[in-house]
Design a protein around this motif. Structure first.
Motif, PDB file in Angstrom:
ATOM      1  N   THR A   1       3.688  -6.138   0.442  1.00  0.00           N
ATOM      2  CA  THR A   1       2.306  -5.707   0.641  1.00  0.00           C
ATOM      3  C   THR A   1       2.246  -4.237   1.039  1.00  0.00           C
ATOM      4  OG1 THR A   1       1.589  -7.926   1.281  1.00  0.00           O
ATOM      5  CG2 THR A   1       0.207  -6.090   1.981  1.00  0.00           C
ATOM      6  N   GLN A   2       3.131  -3.835   1.938  1.00  0.00           N
ATOM      7  CA  GLN A   2       3.165  -2.437   2.366  1.00  0.00           C
ATOM      8  C   GLN A   2       3.505  -1.507   1.205  1.00  0.00           C
ATOM      9  OE1 GLN A   2       5.856  -2.090   5.681  1.00  0.00           O
ATOM     10  NE2 GLN A   2       4.754  -3.603   6.899  1.00  0.00           N
ATOM     11  N   ILE A   3       4.475  -1.907   0.387  1.00  0.00           N
ATOM     12  CA  ILE A   3       4.887  -1.066  -0.739  1.00  0.00           C
ATOM     13  C   ILE A   3       3.744  -0.901  -1.728  1.00  0.00           C
ATOM     14  CG2 ILE A   3       6.386  -0.971  -2.764  1.00  0.00           C
ATOM     15  CD1 ILE A   3       8.561  -2.296  -1.056  1.00  0.00           C
ATOM     16  N   MET A   4       3.083  -2.000  -2.075  1.00  0.00           N
ATOM     17  CA  MET A   4       2.001  -1.923  -3.043  1.00  0.00           C
ATOM     18  C   MET A   4       0.828  -1.101  -2.513  1.00  0.00           C
ATOM     19  SD  MET A   4       2.119  -5.756  -4.663  1.00  0.00           S
ATOM     20  CE  MET A   4       0.703  -5.429  -5.711  1.00  0.00           C
ATOM     21  N   ASP A   5       0.516  -1.259  -1.230  1.00  0.00           N
ATOM     22  CA  ASP A   5      -0.540  -0.442  -0.632  1.00  0.00           C
ATOM     23  C   ASP A   5      -0.162   1.036  -0.699  1.00  0.00           C
ATOM     24  OD1 ASP A   5      -2.009  -2.687  -0.076  1.00  0.00           O
ATOM     25  OD2 ASP A   5      -1.478  -2.766   2.053  1.00  0.00           O
ATOM     26  N   SER A   6       1.108   1.313  -0.423  1.00  0.00           N
ATOM     27  CA  SER A   6       1.577   2.698  -0.445  1.00  0.00           C
ATOM     28  C   SER A   6       1.494   3.286  -1.844  1.00  0.00           C
ATOM     29  CB  SER A   6       3.019   2.763   0.065  1.00  0.00           C
ATOM     30  OG  SER A   6       3.570   4.047  -0.092  1.00  0.00           O
ATOM     31  N   PHE A   7       1.864   2.504  -2.855  1.00  0.00           N
ATOM     32  CA  PHE A   7       1.773   2.995  -4.235  1.00  0.00           C
ATOM     33  C   PHE A   7       0.349   3.393  -4.583  1.00  0.00           C
ATOM     34  CE2 PHE A   7       5.694   0.505  -5.949  1.00  0.00           C
ATOM     35  CZ  PHE A   7       6.527   1.419  -5.337  1.00  0.00           C
ATOM     36  N   GLY A   8      -0.608   2.615  -4.097  1.00  0.00           N
ATOM     37  CA  GLY A   8      -1.999   2.923  -4.393  1.00  0.00           C
ATOM     38  C   GLY A   8      -2.494   4.149  -3.646  1.00  0.00           C
ATOM     39  N   THR A   9      -2.239   4.199  -2.341  1.00  0.00           N
ATOM     40  CA  THR A   9      -2.756   5.307  -1.537  1.00  0.00           C
ATOM     41  C   THR A   9      -2.073   6.630  -1.874  1.00  0.00           C
ATOM     42  OG1 THR A   9      -1.197   4.762   0.249  1.00  0.00           O
ATOM     43  CG2 THR A   9      -3.400   3.788   0.361  1.00  0.00           C
ATOM     44  N   ARG A  10      -0.841   6.594  -2.312  1.00  0.00           N
ATOM     45  CA  ARG A  10      -0.114   7.827  -2.639  1.00  0.00           C
ATOM     46  C   ARG A  10      -0.297   8.245  -4.094  1.00  0.00           C
ATOM     47  NH1 ARG A  10       5.710   6.114  -1.202  1.00  0.00           N
ATOM     48  NH2 ARG A  10       6.227   8.183  -2.060  1.00  0.00           N
ATOM     49  N   GLY A  11      -1.039   7.452  -4.848  1.00  0.00           N
ATOM     50  CA  GLY A  11      -1.307   7.803  -6.232  1.00  0.00           C
ATOM     51  C   GLY A  11      -0.149   7.560  -7.174  1.00  0.00           C
ATOM     52  N   ILE A  12       0.798   6.755  -6.752  1.00  0.00           N
ATOM     53  CA  ILE A  12       1.946   6.461  -7.618  1.00  0.00           C
ATOM     54  C   ILE A  12       1.529   5.507  -8.734  1.00  0.00           C
ATOM     55  CG2 ILE A  12       4.221   5.352  -7.686  1.00  0.00           C
ATOM     56  CD1 ILE A  12       4.666   6.398  -4.849  1.00  0.00           C
ATOM     57  N   MET A  13       0.649   4.549  -8.393  1.00  0.00           N
ATOM     58  CA  MET A  13       0.162   3.596  -9.388  1.00  0.00           C
ATOM     59  C   MET A  13      -1.345   3.439  -9.227  1.00  0.00           C
ATOM     60  SD  MET A  13       2.982   0.475  -9.437  1.00  0.00           S
ATOM     61  CE  MET A  13       2.451  -0.107 -11.070  1.00  0.00           C
ATOM     62  N   GLN A  14      -2.055   3.427 -10.346  1.00  0.00           N
ATOM     63  CA  GLN A  14      -3.477   3.092 -10.310  1.00  0.00           C
ATOM     64  C   GLN A  14      -3.676   1.581 -10.197  1.00  0.00           C
ATOM     65  OE1 GLN A  14      -5.778   4.713 -13.533  1.00  0.00           O
ATOM     66  NE2 GLN A  14      -5.393   6.858 -12.958  1.00  0.00           N
TER      67      GLN A  14
END
Length: 312
Positions: free
Chosen positions: A244-257
């Motif tokens: 959950t933390q990783i996926m949230d991070s991907f979104g907030t950091r713009g790594i994945m839409q």
């Protein structure tokens, strides 16, 4: 370093039986949340796996000093690292009690199997048995897709069931590739060696390569299929907070839409493990035949596994 996640509770506020089982199996390593003991599982003939002899884990590169003390207290004799060269380059070599960092670093930055022996008798031996495909390294493909931050490329790789298809193909490849079958077989041979346990085997997340190794071992010892799947799926409970933390991070950091695209890769799904077993059934008349003809394990290995790992 990611902290352990608290166990979710049932409606009464207490951990469920399955959650208590998962907590009891945990080795309590702060730097390897998915490190756990296979001990206690029952076999069809009424025996049980000994505790503290067959251990499965995620990677050991983040182990703390107290974690190393825990492994030392367990009397650990062997560690098997199933990660690819690219994974070791990205995350670093294992930390193993009593083994020099320089030797570990040299051994694990190898695309071929390498063994690091302890400087003193009775110490821990590390075996680097990389399990990856030169033609399609899933770790590299995912890393590159994330690094590019290209939504179209990520969707092309993972969308419309692409992530699940990658995992299905990976688990089938575990069985169909002769070289890779031999790498898995080596782990079982090491577990069968006199004085070879306690042994800990791991990959990066302790989910796929580690999951199939555990499934092979438990099935070879006579543990029923439902229990094998239950053990495999415990990874989801150990890693749920981290994912959950990783996926949230991907979104907030713009790594994945669309961070949800990568979820099928991060989760342990029954269909993935079932794909490996399906390939065994397609290629061999029985699981016993697969152990002999597919993995090259003779009676002496299976006898050694029973002697080292089972009670009674």
């Amino acid at each position: 370093m990611t902290e352990h996640q608290p166990l979710p509770a049932d409606a009464t506020g207490n951990p469920t039986p399955g959650q208590r089982e998962m907590a009891a199996r945990s080795l309590g390593l702060r730097g390897a949340a998915n490190a756990r003991d296979l001990g206690g599982y029952r076999t069809s003939d009424g025996r049980a796996l000994r505790h503290g002899v067959a251990l499965r884990s995620d990677a050991l590169h983040r182990l703390t000093g107290p974690d190393l003390d825990t492994l030392t207290a367990l009397g650990l004799r062997q560690v098997v690292d199933l990660r690819s060269l690219a994974e070791v380059r990205e995350n670093g070599p294992d930390r193993v009690p009593g083994l020099p960092v320089a030797e570990l670093d040299a051994a694990e930055h190898s695309a071929e199997p390498v063994t690091v022996s302890p400087p003193e008798p009775g110490g821990v031996t590390l075996h680097h048995l990389p399990i990856y495909s030169e033609h399609f390294d899933i770790y590299v493909a995912l890393r590159d897709a994330l690094a590019a931050r290209d939504p179209a490329a990520q969707r092309a790789l993972l969308g419309d069931g692409g992530g699940a298809a990658i995992m299905d193909g990976l688990y089938r490849w575990f069985v169909t590739d002769a070289v890779i079958r031999d790498r898995f077989a080596r782990v079982l041979r090491l577990l069968a060696q006199p004085g070879g346990t306690p042994l800990l085997f791991h990959c990066t997340a302790g989910k796929d390569r580690t999951g199939w190794t555990a499934a092979l071992l438990l099935t070879a010892l006579g543990v029923d299929r439902d229990t094998v799947f239950d053990d495999y799926l415990l990874t989801n409970e150990r890693h749920s907070g981290i994912v959950t933390q990783i996926m949230d991070s991907f979104g907030t950091r713009g790594i994945m839409q669309e961070p949800e695209l990568i979820l099928p890769v991060y989760r342990a799904e029954p269909a993935y493990l079932a794909a490996s077993f399906a390939e065994v059934e397609a290629g061999w008349p029985s699981f016993d035949a697969f152990l002999v003809d597919g993995l090259g394990l003779d009676d002496s290995v299976r006898d050694g596994l029973r002697a080292n790992l089972l009670t009674g």
